[in-house]
Structure formats: structure tokens, C-alpha cells
Motif scaffolding. Sequence first.
Motif, PDB file in Angstrom:
ATOM      1  N   ALA A  42     -98.042  39.758  58.353  1.00  0.00           N
ATOM      2  CA  ALA A  42     -98.636  40.631  57.468  1.00  0.00           C
ATOM      3  C   ALA A  42     -98.475  42.047  57.566  1.00  0.00           C
ATOM      4  N   LEU A  43     -98.517  42.457  59.048  1.00  0.00           N
ATOM      5  CA  LEU A  43     -98.333  43.687  59.509  1.00  0.00           C
ATOM      6  C   LEU A  43     -97.048  44.279  58.964  1.00  0.00           C
ATOM      7  N   VAL A  89     -96.532  51.010  53.867  1.00  0.00           N
ATOM      8  CA  VAL A  89     -97.213  52.408  54.469  1.00  0.00           C
ATOM      9  C   VAL A  89     -95.747  53.349  54.573  1.00  0.00           C
ATOM     10  N   LEU A  90     -94.747  53.120  55.159  1.00  0.00           N
ATOM     11  CA  LEU A  90     -93.705  53.968  55.692  1.00  0.00           C
ATOM     12  C   LEU A  90     -93.134  54.435  54.545  1.00  0.00           C
ATOM     13  N   GLU A 137    -101.633  57.196  62.885  1.00  0.00           N
ATOM     14  CA  GLU A 137    -102.167  57.365  61.468  1.00  0.00           C
ATOM     15  C   GLU A 137    -101.506  56.150  60.725  1.00  0.00           C
ATOM     16  N   GLU A 138    -100.276  56.196  60.415  1.00  0.00           N
ATOM     17  CA  GLU A 138     -99.896  54.928  59.848  1.00  0.00           C
ATOM     18  C   GLU A 138     -99.797  53.770  60.394  1.00  0.00           C
ATOM     19  N   MET A 139     -99.884  53.484  61.601  1.00  0.00           N
ATOM     20  CA  MET A 139    -100.417  51.983  62.107  1.00  0.00           C
ATOM     21  C   MET A 139    -101.900  51.649  61.574  1.00  0.00           C
TER      22      MET A 139
END
Length: 354
Positions: free
Chosen positions: A112-113, A120-121, A331-333
Motif C-alpha cells: 500500500a505504501l 505522491v512523488l 513531508e512526502e513520506m
Amino acid sequence: MHGEYKVPDGKLVVVDLEVEDGVLRHVQVAGDFFLEPDEALDAVNGALEGAPADTDAAGLAARIDAALPQGTVMYGLTSQGVGTAVRRALAEATDWTDYDWQLIHEGPQSPALHMALDEVLTAEVAAGRRPPTLRVWEWGAPAVIIGSFQSLRNEVDPEGAARHGVTVVRRISGGGAMFVEAGNTITYSLSVPAPLVSGLSFADSYRYLDDWVLAALGDMGIKAWYQPLNDIATEAGKIAGAAQKRMVATDGGPGAVLHHVTMSYDIDADKMLDVLRIGKEKMSDKGTRSAKKRVDPLRRQTGLPRETVIERMIDSFRTRYGLTSGHVTPEEMARAQELAVTKYGSEEWTARVP
């Protein structure tokens, strides 16, 4: 305006031109191709001169074909390739070497991550806040990744998935289901600015973004090729499948394309068939009766450890385009972890096509 395009299995075509009153002017085609007779090049330039600037690549190719002298021989060059180079010039397309590429290769993460990180990236690249990124995945658990539009019940046997501890997730891109296990799969994502594929058809963008990995495989002794629409194949069979998702420009950014590829390094075919429901139509479409014969692992074809294959792929990319090591920002994570729970780990998303 300047455009470049490498003809598939051919040579580089370069086009310089101007647009005046909505038509092409001062068109000059060049490149490292072979063309006989010499006057054929003048015919190509003449055919493009005065063409409406909104003519698509096929229309430009038709103008060229009609103007070529009888008996013209093209080697490493096609009229369609010239048309595509023109469209890339008009779209002000960029090239791989116009960017500073970043590599992300971190430790194992949940299925899922991984889905969330892709979203996100790529959104960050679309907004212009992140450089173009090559991300190599490491899997924290076995998984089936189904395409955005696939039916969950048609693709996955829930009892088989439970029996083997396989997590099922849905990605944001289309395409087919992929069965992965840690150590048996090589997966990577390219998050690229949209101008890199400007002027290319959807199909051509797959070929274009796969070109570097075909060269990397060639350096390892594997003759591989792009097989439309989204496969990478060898004489022994399919070794990889690709999928894409477009993201619109935001916050003044250029927009972006997510192009991710799953390659079979090794495969437990019996386990795969116990988890996936692979229909007769798909077997017929691929010209084989057995799913076991559809995918031929890189382990057998290269004889190299998985880590070595990945290392050589990264080295090939770095040699061609430059590549510096980077990381997912905090922030992205944080955003990805939230999406992994609220979207990609939710039953609502996974079963959105039941």
C-alpha cells in the motif's frame, strides 16, 4: 523550434523549423540515418514546408510518402518517425539529458505504501517541486497489484491470496494484474515531467520510456524489445509489464507521467496461478496455453543475482542520463503514509471495481 526522436530500432531524427501564420516554414530534417537518393532529403523537407502546424504525425508522414522519389530507400528512418520529430518540435518537448535525475532506492515497504509513494512523488514532479525521479522498489510483503480498472473478483482468488499471505492492492494506473514476491521481482517507477513525452502518442511514450532499460538488458546479454502496448519481451517470453498514469500540471508545474515497470526476476508459477485468475481469453491473446510459459524470469536469462541486475540497470541509466542519489522527504513520506491508510489500504479503493 527543435525536436528530436529516435526511431524504434532505428536512428535519431532531428527537425528544426519555424511556424508562420499557422504553417511550417524553414523545415530542416537531419540525423544519423541513411537515405538514398540524396535528393530524397530535399523532398522530405519540401513535403513538410507549408504543412498546417496542427497536422498530426500520421498526416505529416502521408505528405512525406507522397513526395518521395520513386525507389527511395530509408534505413534507420521512417516517414512516421519524421512526423513524430516534427510534433515534438512543435510541442517544445524536452530530452532526458535536459534534467537532473534523482534515484530513490530505499528499504522494503508495504504494498500500500508503494502505491501511495508513486502517487505522491509523481504529483511532486507534476508541480515542479521534485526533480525527475527513478525509484527502485523493495517489497516488504508478497502482493498482487491490480490495474485501476480491473475487477477484483475476476483477477484474484481470495482463498489463494489468504493461503499464501498475499496482500491485494489497486494501483492508479491501468493495465493488468502483477504477482510479486520479495526477492523475485524487480520493480521501478519513473516519475517524469510531461514535456519529456510531448508530441508522442500514448503507445510511443511506452516505447520511449522503456528504451533505457532495453539497453541495460542488452548490456547484460539479453536481447529484449518493446512489445505493444506495454510489455517487454525476449525470445524466451515476456519478462516485464509497464503501466502509466498522467497527472495534470499543478501550482504552475509542468505536469507529469508515472511510468512503472514490474520485471520477473524469478517466479513461483504454481503460487501465482493459485492466487491469480488468468482467463482463457488472455492466454489466447498471448499465444500460449499456459501462464507458466508467459513469463520467463531474468534469473534464468542472466545468471546474475537480483541485486547485480538492479545495480547494472542503475549504472546504465546513470551513464546515459546522469543520476544522483536522493530520498523521500519527510513531508512526502507523511503524505504517502496517510494515503496508504486512507486510500490504498482501504476496501473502498481496492474493491472499487468489485
